[in-house]
Design an enzyme around this catalytic site. Structure first.
Site: not given
Length: 382
Positions: A194, A155, A143
């Site tokens: 997130n 990530e 990510h």
């Protein structure tokens, strides 16, 4: 599994795709950039050229180096050609599971046996995507944050079947392209950043309603008292309400307990008021220049952001309790991915951990399970 990555194929030439292609080429990899239409690729190559020229202007690259980097990227429409010789495939198509399903079915029919798979997703389950392919043990989540050329964090998310060699390869690749990887040990909704950020946007809207506070009051407090780089509404507009809405739906679908959605986000999404990019989100924007909202320390003093801090700390604690990452990795991810200027738990220390837990208990009594304090917070000692 010791693999040497030389050739990378990036699927999707949007903001994320062409950014990943550029950072990979800058690190010396040969890259094939694939999209379904030549016009998309032309646009992406123009953006890469523009970005490299900016680096030349700033004297961070010589013209000769910029030309070499640009020459390492080959735009291709035909999928079979694009996958030829690829050591690593990085998929960066839009965040839609049905689309990904279609893409992986095609990829699987053309990819060579040696090709390793990675998906640049911000919320979709890695394990489910890996299961769409013939090589779930050689599949991983990478990510990147937007824009990949500038954001230092990646990530790295293994799926349930990803082998240890994939994790080593991914961490190594991220370092080679000049990024700082953080390993998200479990494939949980929202991963690390997130999981903290998205619920916070919803909480800010609840705070506005419940505390009768203005957006700039809340944003000023978040920026000056919680050490965020900007206010939370401002950050949401900057990220894009479409991104936030899609992440919300995805996270809620995977586990309803991890997010408490406020209908306002879906409303803004339905109205196509997506923030900075459409000229209106929570705030209104004029012109193409990025404008900062006027936030002040004076206004920050008029609002106590403890409810927001409590929700952020509680979600961070959940990640630690569930073995997704340890506290040091969590703080690193929040600093690099969200731009926090001070560690989240250091801020909590200032407000008093017992006050934070008490705030969550009061919210839980009034509004339900989502606010239940995590055991890590309840027994927290600095």
């Amino acid at each position: 599994m010791s693999v040497s990555i030389n050739k990378i194929t990036v699927l999707g030439s949007g903001v994320m795709g062409h950014g990943i292609a550029q950072v990979s080429a800058m690190a010396g990899y040969n890259v094939t950039l694939r999209d379904i239409e030549q016009s998309f690729l032309d646009k992406a190559m123009e953006k890469i050229r523009w970005s490299l020229n900016k680096l030349v202007e700033k004297q961070k690259l010589s013209q000769q180096d910029a030309d070499k980097i640009f020459a390492r990227i080959t735009p291709v429409v035909d999928l079979k050609t694009a996958l030829k010789g690829a050591d690593l495939l990085i998929e960066a198509v839009p965040e839609d599971m049905n689309l990904k399903k279609k893409v992986y079915a095609e990829v699987d029919s053309f990819a060579e046996d040696k090709t390793l798979y990675a998906s640049n997703t911000s919320t979709l389950p890695i394990t489910d995507m890996a299961a769409l392919t013939s090589r779930p043990e050689r599949f991983i989540g990478l990510h990147f944050f937007n824009p990949p050329q500038l954001m230092p964090l990646v990530e790295v998310i293994p799926g349930a079947k990803s082998n240890a060699g994939m994790v080593d390869m991914a961490m190594d690749y991220c370092k080679k392209v000049g990024k700082q990887p953080v390993l998200c040990k479990k494939d949980v909704p929202g991963f690390i950043v997130n999981r903290v950020f998205i619920p916070l946007v919803h909480e800010a809207v609840y705070c506005m309603e419940r505390d009768n506070a203005s957006m700039t009051q809340i944003d000023s407090a978040v920026k000056f008292r919680m050490s965020f780089p900007m206010g939370i509404f401002e950050l949401a507009d900057y990220t894009g309400l479409d991104v936030i809405h899609k992440a919300t739906v995805e996270m809620h679908m995977r586990d309803a307990k991890v997010i408490f959605p406020h209908p306002k986000i879906k409303q803004l999404f339905d109205e196509k008021n997506l923030g900075q990019k459409t000229g209106k989100g929570f705030y209104e924007y004029k012109g193409d220049k990025y404008e900062r909202v006027n936030l002040t320390e004076q206004e920050a003093a008029t609002y106590n952001p403890i409810k927001l801090l409590a929700v952020a700390a509680n979600n961070a604690a959940w990640l630690i309790t569930n073995g997704v990452c340890d506290r040091a990795e969590l703080e690193k991810a929040l600093k690099l991915g969200m731009g926090l200027k001070k560690e989240l738990f250091a801020t909590m220390q200032e407000f008093g951990p017992q006050n934070v837990v008490k705030t969550l208990q009061e919210l839980a009594a009034k509004y339900g399970q989502f606010y239940q304090p995590d055991p890590y917070l309840v027994s927290y000692r600095a």
